[in-house]
Structure formats: C-alpha cells, structure tokens
Motif scaffolding. Sequence first.
Motif, PDB file in Angstrom:
ATOM      1  N   THR A 158       0.690  -1.115  -0.080  1.00 17.92           N
ATOM      2  CA  THR A 158      -0.068   0.062  -0.142  1.00 17.92           C
ATOM      3  C   THR A 158       0.948   1.253   0.158  1.00 17.92           C
ATOM      4  OG1 THR A 158      -0.312   0.353   2.392  1.00 17.92           O
ATOM      5  CG2 THR A 158      -1.510  -1.171   1.396  1.00 17.92           C
ATOM      6  N   MET A 159       1.986   1.137  -0.536  1.00 18.23           N
ATOM      7  CA  MET A 159       2.887   2.375  -0.580  1.00 18.23           C
ATOM      8  C   MET A 159       2.966   2.978  -1.918  1.00 18.23           C
ATOM      9  SD  MET A 159       4.238   2.636   2.455  1.00 18.23           S
ATOM     10  CE  MET A 159       5.113   3.903   2.167  1.00 18.23           C
ATOM     11  N   LYS A 174       0.577   3.176  -5.869  1.00 16.59           N
ATOM     12  CA  LYS A 174      -0.880   2.871  -6.510  1.00 16.59           C
ATOM     13  C   LYS A 174      -0.751   2.346  -7.605  1.00 16.59           C
ATOM     14  CE  LYS A 174      -4.441   5.881  -7.333  1.00 16.59           C
ATOM     15  NZ  LYS A 174      -4.687   6.855  -8.561  1.00 16.59           N
ATOM     16  N   ILE A 190      -7.533  -2.432  -1.479  1.00 16.42           N
ATOM     17  CA  ILE A 190      -6.562  -1.328  -0.839  1.00 16.42           C
ATOM     18  C   ILE A 190      -6.867  -0.185  -1.571  1.00 16.42           C
ATOM     19  CG2 ILE A 190      -5.406  -2.874   0.570  1.00 16.42           C
ATOM     20  CD1 ILE A 190      -3.161  -2.392  -1.772  1.00 16.42           C
ATOM     21  N   SER A 191      -7.371  -0.025  -2.889  1.00 18.19           N
ATOM     22  CA  SER A 191      -7.369   1.241  -3.473  1.00 18.19           C
ATOM     23  C   SER A 191      -8.709   2.064  -3.114  1.00 18.19           C
ATOM     24  CB  SER A 191      -7.482   0.951  -4.907  1.00 18.19           C
ATOM     25  OG  SER A 191      -8.865   0.175  -5.066  1.00 18.19           O
ATOM     26  N   GLU A 192      -9.469   1.509  -2.023  1.00 19.67           N
ATOM     27  CA  GLU A 192     -10.648   2.057  -1.463  1.00 19.67           C
ATOM     28  C   GLU A 192     -10.485   2.998  -0.316  1.00 19.67           C
ATOM     29  OE1 GLU A 192     -13.594  -0.837  -1.219  1.00 19.67           O
ATOM     30  OE2 GLU A 192     -14.295  -0.712  -3.334  1.00 19.67           O
ATOM     31  N   LEU A 193      -9.068   2.711   0.488  1.00 13.91           N
ATOM     32  CA  LEU A 193      -8.856   3.482   1.597  1.00 13.91           C
ATOM     33  C   LEU A 193      -8.363   4.738   1.578  1.00 13.91           C
ATOM     34  CD1 LEU A 193      -6.952   0.028   3.165  1.00 13.91           C
ATOM     35  CD2 LEU A 193      -9.416   0.966   3.491  1.00 13.91           C
ATOM     36  N   THR A 194      -8.683   5.319   2.580  1.00 16.81           N
ATOM     37  CA  THR A 194      -8.365   6.847   2.640  1.00 16.81           C
ATOM     38  C   THR A 194      -6.717   6.763   3.227  1.00 16.81           C
ATOM     39  OG1 THR A 194      -8.885   7.203   5.000  1.00 16.81           O
ATOM     40  CG2 THR A 194     -10.579   7.664   3.162  1.00 16.81           C
ATOM     41  N   GLN A 195      -6.122   7.732   3.394  1.00 14.53           N
ATOM     42  CA  GLN A 195      -4.731   8.006   3.816  1.00 14.53           C
ATOM     43  C   GLN A 195      -4.657   7.208   5.382  1.00 14.53           C
ATOM     44  OE1 GLN A 195      -2.633  10.198   1.875  1.00 14.53           O
ATOM     45  NE2 GLN A 195      -0.808   9.344   3.265  1.00 14.53           N
ATOM     46  N   ASN A 196      -5.402   7.891   6.174  1.00 15.06           N
ATOM     47  CA  ASN A 196      -5.627   7.173   7.508  1.00 15.06           C
ATOM     48  C   ASN A 196      -5.776   6.110   7.668  1.00 15.06           C
ATOM     49  OD1 ASN A 196      -4.611   9.724   8.537  1.00 15.06           O
ATOM     50  ND2 ASN A 196      -6.654  10.476   9.344  1.00 15.06           N
ATOM     51  N   LEU A 240      -5.058   3.780   5.114  1.00 18.97           N
ATOM     52  CA  LEU A 240      -4.218   3.064   4.978  1.00 18.97           C
ATOM     53  C   LEU A 240      -2.967   2.913   5.947  1.00 18.97           C
ATOM     54  CD1 LEU A 240      -3.391   4.496   1.434  1.00 18.97           C
ATOM     55  CD2 LEU A 240      -4.118   1.846   1.817  1.00 18.97           C
ATOM     56  N   SER A 241      -2.862   4.062   6.620  1.00 20.37           N
ATOM     57  CA  SER A 241      -1.768   3.916   7.776  1.00 20.37           C
ATOM     58  C   SER A 241      -2.305   2.805   8.790  1.00 20.37           C
ATOM     59  CB  SER A 241      -1.799   5.254   8.388  1.00 20.37           C
ATOM     60  OG  SER A 241      -1.307   6.265   7.559  1.00 20.37           O
ATOM     61  N   ASP A 242      -3.727   2.914   9.164  1.00 11.71           N
ATOM     62  CA  ASP A 242      -3.928   2.110  10.147  1.00 11.71           C
ATOM     63  C   ASP A 242      -3.881   0.472   9.568  1.00 11.71           C
ATOM     64  OD1 ASP A 242      -4.738   3.867  11.777  1.00 11.71           O
ATOM     65  OD2 ASP A 242      -6.645   4.009  11.446  1.00 11.71           O
ATOM     66  N   ARG A 252      -1.934  -0.554   7.458  1.00  9.08           N
ATOM     67  CA  ARG A 252      -0.445  -1.137   7.545  1.00  9.08           C
ATOM     68  C   ARG A 252       0.083  -1.473   8.914  1.00  9.08           C
ATOM     69  NH1 ARG A 252       0.534   2.968   3.465  1.00  9.08           N
ATOM     70  NH2 ARG A 252       0.963   4.487   5.043  1.00  9.08           N
TER      71      ARG A 252
END
Lengths: 600, 260
Positions: free
Chosen positions: B59-60, B62, B75-81, B83-85, B87
Amino acid sequence: MLFKLAFINVKNRWRDYLVSFSGLIISAAIFYMFEAIATNQALIKGNISFGVASIVFQFGSVLLGIITLVYIVYANSFLMTMREHDYGLFIMLGGKKSRLGFLIFLETLLIGIVSTIIGGLIGIGLTKALGNLLMQLLGVQITHFNSFSPSAVFVTLIFFVAIFFVASLINQHKLLHKPVLRLLRNDTEADKPMKITAWRYVEGFLGLLLLGIGYWAMAAVNTLVLMSIPIALVTIVLGTYFLYNAFFQLLIAALRKSHLAAKGLNNFTLGQLNFRIRDYTKMLTIVSILFALALGAITVGMGYHRLIPTIARGNTAYDLVVYKKTAQTKELMTKLDLKQQTTYQRKIIGKTAYFDQSEFQAQPFQIADSKNEKVTIRQISANQVTKQSKAREQLFSLQANYAIDKLKMVSHQDFQQLTAKASSLTLLQTTSLAKSAPVLGKIANDQLKQMNQTAELQELGGAYPVYQMANLMFGGLEFMGFFLGIAFLTMLASCLMFKILSGAQADQRRYWMLNRLGARRSLIRSSIRRELGVLFLLPGILGIVHVLFGLKLFVPLMGGNPYAGLQTPFIIFLLLYLGYYLVTLFIYNKLVVPAVSMQS
Amino acid sequence: MNETTVIDVQNVTKVYGKQNEKQYTALKNVNFKVKKGEFVGIMGASGSGKTTLLNILATMDKPTEGKVVIGDQDISELTQNQLSDFRAKQIGFIFQDFNLLESLNNAENIGLPLTLQGVKKRQINELVHQIAGQLGINALLDKYPVEISGGQKQRVAAARGLISRPQIMFADEPTGALDSKSARELLETLKQVNEEEQVSVLMVTHDPFSASYCERILFIKDGQIGEQLEANGQKRADFYQTILNKLGTFEDQEGRTDVI
C-alpha cells in the motif's frame, strides 16, 4: 581546469548548497551590520553619552566573532558531508589526493568569498533599510549614521576570508585523512545510546551552579562593576552548555520511562529529541545566548525609549513656554494639538518676578509628579504656588532664561500698580509630546531667535527641550538596542533553522519508516511539531531567564526599574520568533513527511 | 490447510511517467493469489518489477490499473488514514537494511506498531516479551540497534513485523545483508512463525537458497509473472536444486527472447 571543476561542482548542486549558502550569506550580512555601527566611532561618540558604550561594542564584536566562527565551521562540515561521496568517487577513479586537496580548498574558498560578497551587499541594504525604519518608528534622529562604511566592509571581508581560509584547510585535512570507503559510503555516524553515568549528574548540577553564579554576578553589578560582564559571560555560556549536555538529557530519559512516553509517537519524539539535543548541544547553547542578547538588546532599547517621556515630563506639566508671541509662533501654535494653553502676566523688578494671583485662580498652575516612572499632573491652588517647594521649582524652571531668584504672588490690584513692563508666559500643553515635537521644535527656534545670539535650546522652559536632549542621549542607545536585537534574532533563527533543516535528509528515512509501519500522517506531523517546538522552546525559555537576570546589569544605568513595561519587547520578540518556528516547521514538513495517496 | 485467500492481485499494471512524457511500464497485467499461511517467494532480476510489485502490495504505491485485495479489503478504496491503520494492523514488514529506529531501544522498536495504534503500555510490554521469546531475542530487548549484529537486528525487525499479528508479512530481500549463518537462522524463524501462526509470508529475493524455504515461487520478468514453481512437499535441498535448474533455463530463455 581544477578551478572550473570546483566552480561546476558548486553550480550543479546549487539546490543543496542553497540552504547553507543562505545561512552563510545571512551571517556575513549581520556581521557587516554590526561592524557598520561598531566601527563608526563618530556615531557611537556622537549619539551615546556613556563611556561604557565602546566597551559594550568591543564585547559584542568578540562575541559575534566567536558565534560567526562556530556557525561557519558548522555550515562547512555540512557542506563537506554533501561532497564526501563525490570526493570518494574522484579518488576511486584515480584522482590524486594532492590535486583533490587543492580542489576542496578552492571550493571552500570560492563559497566563502561569494557568500561574503553577497552577504556584504545585503548587509549594506539591510543596514540602510533597518536604520531608516527604526529612525522612523522610534522618532529619533541619528547623526553620522552611514549604511555604507568602507571600514566595516574591510573588517567583514578580512574576517570572513580568514575564517574560510582556515575552514578550507580544515576541510582539506579532514577529507584527505578519511578512508576512501567511508567517503564513498557516506555513512551517517551511528547514533549511540546515551549512557547515564554519574558524570551526567555532575554536569547537570554544575550547569545549574554555573548559571547561578552568572546570575549572581549580574545582580551584583554594583560591587563587581565591570568584572560582572566577563564573569557572567563565561559562567552563563558554560552553564547553558552543561544544562543542554546533561540536564535536559536526564529529563528526557526520565520522561521516556514515564507513562506519557507510551502514547502515540511520544516515545519516538522523545528519542528524536534525545538524539537531537546531544547533536545540538553547541548550537542550542549559542542560540540561547543569542536569544538572550537579542531580547536583552531590544528590551533595554525599549526601556530607554520608555524613559524619555518620563524624564521630559517628570519635572514640568507644560511642553513649551512661549515668551514672545511673534506672528510666526502664533501661526505655528494653530498647528498644535493643544490640550491646554495658559497665559500668565509677569512683571520683573530686579531679580524678582511678580505674578497676578487672580490669573492663577482663573487658570490654576499645574505641576508634574513622577513616581516609579509614572507621571501625574495636579493643580496647585493660587496661594500655594509660591509656597510649595515643588510648584515654586517648576515655575522657576519655566523661566530659566531670565535672571530671577524670587517669585512673588500679588493681588490683582497690587500687580496693576507695579511699575514695570508686563511680559507674558504662555504655557503650552499638547496631547502628545512625541507627535507635537516637530512643530514645538519650530516654535522653540522662533523663540530662540527673539533672545540673544547665544541662547540655547536647554534654556527654554518646558518638557520639549528636555525631551529633545533625552532623545539625543538615549535615542542612540535605543536605536542600537533595536538594531542589534533584530540582527541577533535573525542570526540565531537562521542558525537554528539551518541546523534543523540540514538534518532533514537523515530524518526523511525515519519518517518514511514510520509511514511504512502505519503511522498516520497527522501523527507524524504532530510529532514533528512537538520536536521542533521543543528545539525552539528550550533556547527561548533559557534565553528569557538569562534576560530577566541580565536586566539587573542595567539597574545602575537605567535608574531603578529596568523591568517595567517588559511585555512589549517580549511580545514583539516572541512573535518574530514564532514566525521563524512556523517557517521552519513548514519547510521541514515539506521535506520529510511522506506523501502517498491511493486516491489521486 | 485453510484455503482462504489473503492476497488477491487482479490485472495490476503500473506505468511510470505522465501521459505526455516518456512512459515506462514496470508491471504488466499481473495476476496472482496468496492463500492464508502460504510462504511465497518472488524471484526476478533487478529491474524486473519486484520492488514495484511489493510497494503496491504494501500500500505504498498505487497501481495504474487493476486492483489489490488484502484480506477482504480492496486497498485502493482506503483513505490515507485508513491506509496507515491498515499497514499497522494487517501488514508486517522486513527490509534488507533492517530500518530500525536507532533512537529507540529494541523493545521500543518492536512495540512501535502497537504504540502507533494506541495500545496500553503494559499490554505492549507483554506482547513484546511474548514475541521476543518466540524469536529467541529476549536478551536483546534492552539494547539499542547499534549494539547488536546484523542478524540480531533482522530478528528484531522480524519481531516488529510480527507484533501486531498481521495477516501477511512482506519481506524485501531479508537476508540480503546477512552472513549465511544468520540468514539461515532468520529463514528458519520465518518458516517456524509461518507454520505456527499461519501468517502468510511474501518474500522478494534473488537468492536461490532463501527461495528454497518457500512453498511456491513466482518468477517475474519485465513486469510480468512468467512461471511458477511449487515445492509440492519436496525436501528443501531438493527444492533448492529445482530452483537452481529453473533459474538456469529462466536465464537461458531470456537470452533467446532477446534474440527474437
């Protein structure tokens, strides 16, 4: 060929060089600004009436010289780490060490000379701009003020070229004695964990002790006299250093053990800080001292500024006395924003001045009282004017240009019967002395023309002549306080900013790592905010404490209370400092916070 | 063995460079799946697209086209935050150069992903000791990264990757910086955790010995998955030999395709 290579090297990595380059330019500019004043003997002698001034400037010169030296050595080692890899490559490709040494030497010197020249030019511009701005803002006239001073240019050039010459030699020596492999790998030195030993505690204690001695030395300026400055300088610099080297590290170590550390990125932030503070000890020490000097200079400058109206208005309620209402004076008076205008008739017989009591009943005489730098104005009843000593003195001082040694208050009838020519005293009271000063000056000139040739401004009655004198006397000090304060602030903030930004490259990796491990960007940002915040805050707090104790030095000079009205310079200064913090934060965030987004 | 799919890569293409610039296709229409508890290797020469693939999976980065599903999550549906969670909770990492934070001691490094999720200190301590016991690095916990060897560092890094009990562990050349003994130990550990905990492992490597620990190997070339090799219960030494043979022909084919 070598020269060309050196030149191309600098040109190609212009971006990398820009940060440290601008730092060097600023330090050269500020050094010039200081020298433009310090080398201008006419300016110092003409505007500052204290003999201490030249000593202060000598101390200042030495101090600024040391700070500049340290700064340049820092900036240079940073430049070198950027170049290490290239140098390693040259050697690996078969470049001779002696030639490379010459190349390094040339490069360093080139950077030095270019930044000194640009810095000098900026310094001239800044001196002019800041000088004019301050004169306007403070309403003072500084005679002999020159933004371009050949001797300052000369001193700056010699000083910087000498430093860079030494720095070139150091660089050359350092690089040529490093193994090629280490040059190529360009490893950042491993960050060893701090061991808490007994010596740390000793250092921490020593730091506090030395600061204590320094503060005491400044407070005891009356007994130590001139010795208090060097004592304080040495102990406070060392004390600050030890404090950073030990005390704050112990504090961080303690914090890391607490529950606070387990939350979010706190532990990481503390770890970063721990590493930073060790790395920054010298820089933070310098910044703290500079902070104190800058804030101190501005505070003292403002203190003098604050004193001027008190001194001027402290002994009289009136701003100027008009003795002869000429046509010109009358016209000028219409331009004044008058609060009050009082006219008394007077008859002089021998050395006694007679006044009409009825006039004093109709328009009571006012006197000024000053207590703790606060001036209050009160009215005096007509029969008290000649009896009360203060009122008598103040009425005397309004007619200092006449040879009078007695004042008599007589009834209206008696006054009429006195056989002497009546003259008048018109007492002007304006709403603001500072605002009315230019018009008052013109009226005073007109009045002086009416008297004999040798009459001087001080002989006129009222606050204006005193104000004018005080402005001449303190305006110079005030001007220099502000000038140096702002110069020091610029220097310290660029030191700190430069140091923090130069570490950004190494930090980029850490934040990238955190991002991988799943740290939210907001968390990373807040960690950075705190980390930089502490780095700005520590020298700020220590600097303020230094200033608070340092102001004791000015007790004998400023008479009584140098602490009154501290908030204004402190707020101005802290706002400027905050601005620097925000700029640094912004740039740093841009540099290190990783940005990857799935939504484009 | 549980047959649930942990990673599902569907038609992933990655193109670098904007449309009006010179473009470079790093991944072409890649498809594969990783099942729960599987130990999968990705092999390929440098420049073959291994790192790009791993970055997208982690997820680093796209994908230009296609989608990646990890667990049940596209994973392309996730927002920045998110994504962090994601990971922090679902993915573990091991890197060639360890990437430990030298300002923290090893215990703090291992616990970092949990700290980021706001887990209580006492609980973190417990979990750190538990995982350290499992990987045999209890004695290293109070030391700092600079004080231990490369092999030990990688074990600490592995512990950090495993602490949040992720669904999948990404290992990017984990033995690249290790001597052969440390490398063997680390691989044994990974294998052990993989079997005991049913954590899927996706390991990028170009070292045949490391690859021999995998159950299945995907060969990637010029941005495409060329062939697969499965251990099918072979002994490790035998699978190692198979991989070496395969690599020989793989290189050979490369030569031939170049001629065409």
